[in-house]
Scaffold this active site. Structure first.
Site, short mmCIF file in Angstrom:
data_model
loop_
_atom_site.label_atom_id
_atom_site.label_comp_id
_atom_site.label_asym_id
_atom_site.label_seq_id
_atom_site.Cartn_x
_atom_site.Cartn_y
_atom_site.Cartn_z
N GLY A 199 4.86 5.13 18.18
CA GLY A 199 5.29 3.74 18.32
C GLY A 199 5.75 3.13 17.00
O GLY A 199 6.84 2.56 16.92
N PHE A 200 4.95 3.29 15.97
CA PHE A 200 5.25 2.64 14.71
C PHE A 200 6.61 3.08 14.17
O PHE A 200 7.43 2.26 13.74
CB PHE A 200 4.16 2.93 13.68
CG PHE A 200 4.40 2.25 12.36
CD1 PHE A 200 4.16 0.90 12.22
CD2 PHE A 200 4.88 2.97 11.27
CE1 PHE A 200 4.40 0.26 11.00
CE2 PHE A 200 5.11 2.35 10.05
CZ PHE A 200 4.88 0.99 9.93
N GLN B 241 -3.96 -4.59 18.67
CA GLN B 241 -2.83 -5.31 18.05
C GLN B 241 -3.12 -6.81 18.16
O GLN B 241 -4.28 -7.19 18.30
CB GLN B 241 -1.52 -4.92 18.75
CG GLN B 241 -1.09 -3.46 18.50
CD GLN B 241 -0.50 -3.25 17.09
OE1 GLN B 241 -0.27 -4.20 16.35
NE2 GLN B 241 -0.29 -1.98 16.73
N CYS C 89 -11.40 11.80 -14.06
CA CYS C 89 -11.06 12.53 -12.83
C CYS C 89 -11.23 14.02 -13.07
O CYS C 89 -10.78 14.55 -14.08
CB CYS C 89 -9.62 12.21 -12.43
SG CYS C 89 -9.03 13.13 -10.99
N ASP D 109 1.56 2.13 21.50
CA ASP D 109 1.45 0.68 21.31
C ASP D 109 2.75 0.14 20.73
O ASP D 109 3.58 0.89 20.25
CB ASP D 109 0.29 0.35 20.35
CG ASP D 109 0.52 0.93 18.96
OD1 ASP D 109 1.19 1.97 18.86
OD2 ASP D 109 0.01 0.36 17.98
N ASP E 55 -0.32 9.98 15.31
CA ASP E 55 -0.05 8.61 15.75
C ASP E 55 0.73 8.68 17.06
O ASP E 55 1.06 9.76 17.53
CB ASP E 55 0.67 7.82 14.65
CG ASP E 55 2.04 8.40 14.33
OD1 ASP E 55 2.47 9.36 15.00
OD2 ASP E 55 2.70 7.90 13.40
N ASP F 107 -5.72 5.71 6.77
CA ASP F 107 -4.65 6.60 6.32
C ASP F 107 -3.62 5.74 5.62
O ASP F 107 -3.52 4.53 5.90
CB ASP F 107 -3.96 7.29 7.51
CG ASP F 107 -3.00 6.35 8.21
OD1 ASP F 107 -3.47 5.49 8.97
OD2 ASP F 107 -1.78 6.43 7.98
N HIS G 171 -3.15 14.79 -7.87
CA HIS G 171 -4.04 13.85 -8.55
C HIS G 171 -4.30 12.61 -7.68
O HIS G 171 -5.45 12.19 -7.51
CB HIS G 171 -3.53 13.41 -9.92
CG HIS G 171 -4.27 12.22 -10.42
ND1 HIS G 171 -5.54 12.30 -10.97
CD2 HIS G 171 -4.00 10.89 -10.32
CE1 HIS G 171 -5.99 11.09 -11.21
NE2 HIS G 171 -5.08 10.21 -10.83
N CYS H 284 -10.05 16.40 -11.09
CA CYS H 284 -9.14 17.15 -10.22
C CYS H 284 -8.46 18.28 -10.98
O CYS H 284 -8.47 18.32 -12.21
CB CYS H 284 -8.12 16.22 -9.57
SG CYS H 284 -6.64 15.89 -10.56
N CYS I 146 -5.95 17.00 -13.65
CA CYS I 146 -6.54 16.39 -14.85
C CYS I 146 -7.28 17.42 -15.70
O CYS I 146 -7.38 17.26 -16.92
CB CYS I 146 -7.46 15.24 -14.46
SG CYS I 146 -6.54 13.82 -13.81
ZN LIG Z 1 -6.91 13.86 -11.51
#
Ligand SMILES: [Zn+2]
Length: 375
Positions: A94-95, A212, A327, A145, A91, A289, A358, A329, A332
């Site tokens: 700025g933020f 913006q 899930c 920005d 980024d 994101d 997860h 993953c 899990c």
């Molecule tokens: Zn999971």
């Protein structure tokens, strides 16, 4: 059709595409985990690879303050420093300047602010933000920005947008003049070993512009038109998810998307819940994101195919099932809700690791399913 962003299929307004960056080929729509301080909190890089993360986000403000962009440049850039060979988006800083630092003073020239770490004085201009992002060596840099706060009245959003548009032009000029000095391009020129060398041939980072305009459709429209005239290789919609109601976020995205070129990537910054990112992807957003999956994980809030659950709840104390039966993953497949609840209760660091794995897997899978719908 450009090599940079190849659209394979469109379904309604949504599209499935491939974004070819110097360090990775990224299938879009994509969710990018946030690696604020050169780390996606609690997750080592090899686990990100196992999760098939191709592109993550680094925060310019944080890395500039600590360890410093020049230090990172001396160590070969952010990819090498954090041992991450895939792509990085940074980024503009700025933020965070606007949300974290104290005593900031905005002028046309840039922003003076004090570090949230030690109170030291700093100044960010568009040119300086570009220099920092180039020193870090990001694959995609963002124009400097001003993130307009919410709520902001029309006059305030108007003035803020004027500054952002001037800064976008200055960002682009400076970035184009200096982008070839990213550490990995310099490495290449000097013939040093770089494992991703082949893919980096002839490639430079790219700079996205940021729309913006607060919550005013008219200002968003003007911002999009002016930025498109400047001809960026990709466009972000910023200044959303700053406290406004969800319907307004959606409205601003819906207003802005049709004004951005169809053949270039579109990135909505800082969103959202799983159902939101799926919805925005179907509306034609290519990149998103958010700190939500990682931050929520550290607080025990887990996203599942059946909604959110708070793993700290007593009801899971002896629950031997996985977080989410749908899930696949690595968490899990292996661990029970009861064990994860115990780790949270005992404040074990592993709780953050497993919860985050997860949640990230769930977010990435959400995007994979959207891509599959468009296959
Ligand atoms: Zn999971």
């Amino acid at each position: 059709m450009s090599q940079y962003f190849q659209i394979h299929r469109t379904v309604g307004a949504g599209r499935r595409a491939t974004l070819t960056l110097p360090h990775a080929t990224v299938e879009t729509p994509v969710f990018m985990p946030v690696g604020t301080q050169g780390t996606v909190k609690a997750i080592p890089q090899h686990l990100l690879e196992e999760l098939d993360v191709r592109l993550l986000l680094g925060n310019t403000y944080h890395l500039y303050l600590r360890p410093g962009h020049e230090a990172i440049r001396r160590m070969g850039g952010l990819h090498r420093f954090m041992s991450w060979e895939r792509a990085i988006l940074t980024d503009s800083g700025g933020f965070q300047v606007f949300s974290l630092s104290d005593l900031r003073k905005v002028t046309e020239e840039g922003v003076a602010f004090r570090s949230h770490i030690d109170g030291s004085s700093h100044f960010f201009s568009p040119e300086h933000s570009m220099d920092v992002q180039i020193a870090l060596g990001s694959d995609i840099a963002m124009a400097f920005d001003e993130c307009t706060e919410y709520p902001a009245d029309y006059a305030r959003a108007r003035a803020s947008l004027d500054i952002t548009l001037q800064w976008a032009k200055r960002s682009k000029e400076h970035f184009e003049a200096h982008k070839s000095s990213v550490p990995w391009a310099v490495d290449k020129a000097q013939g040093s070993e770089l494992r991703a060398q082949e893919r980096l041939e002839g490639q430079f980072p790219s700079l996205f512009g940021i729309v913006q305009g607060g919550m005013f459709a008219e200002l968003r429209r003007e911002a999009a038109e002016r930025l498109v005239e400047m001809d960026f290789p990709g466009y972000a919609i910023g200044g959303l998810s700053v406290g406004e109601p969800r319907e307004l976020t959606r409205e601003m995205i819906a207003t802005t998307l049709p004004l951005l070129p169809k053949d270039k990537p579109r990135y909505v910054m800082g969103v959202g819940y799983p159902d939101e990112i799926a919805e925005y992807a179907r509306m034609g957003v290519d990149m998103m994101d958010c700190v939500l999956p990682t931050r929520a994980a550290r607080h025990g809030l887990l996203f599942t195919s059946e909604g959110r659950l708070n793993i700290k709840n007593r009801q899971y104390a002896e629950d031997q099932g996985p977080v989410d039966g749908n899930c696949g993953c690595m968490v899990c497949r292996r661990y029970s809700r009861a064990y994860l609840r115990h780790l949270m209760a005992a404040q074990e660091p592993l709780a953050a690791v497993l919860n985050t794995v997860h949640n990230l897997a769930f977010y990435l899978e959400t995007m994979r399913k959207v891509r599959e719908e468009m296959a």
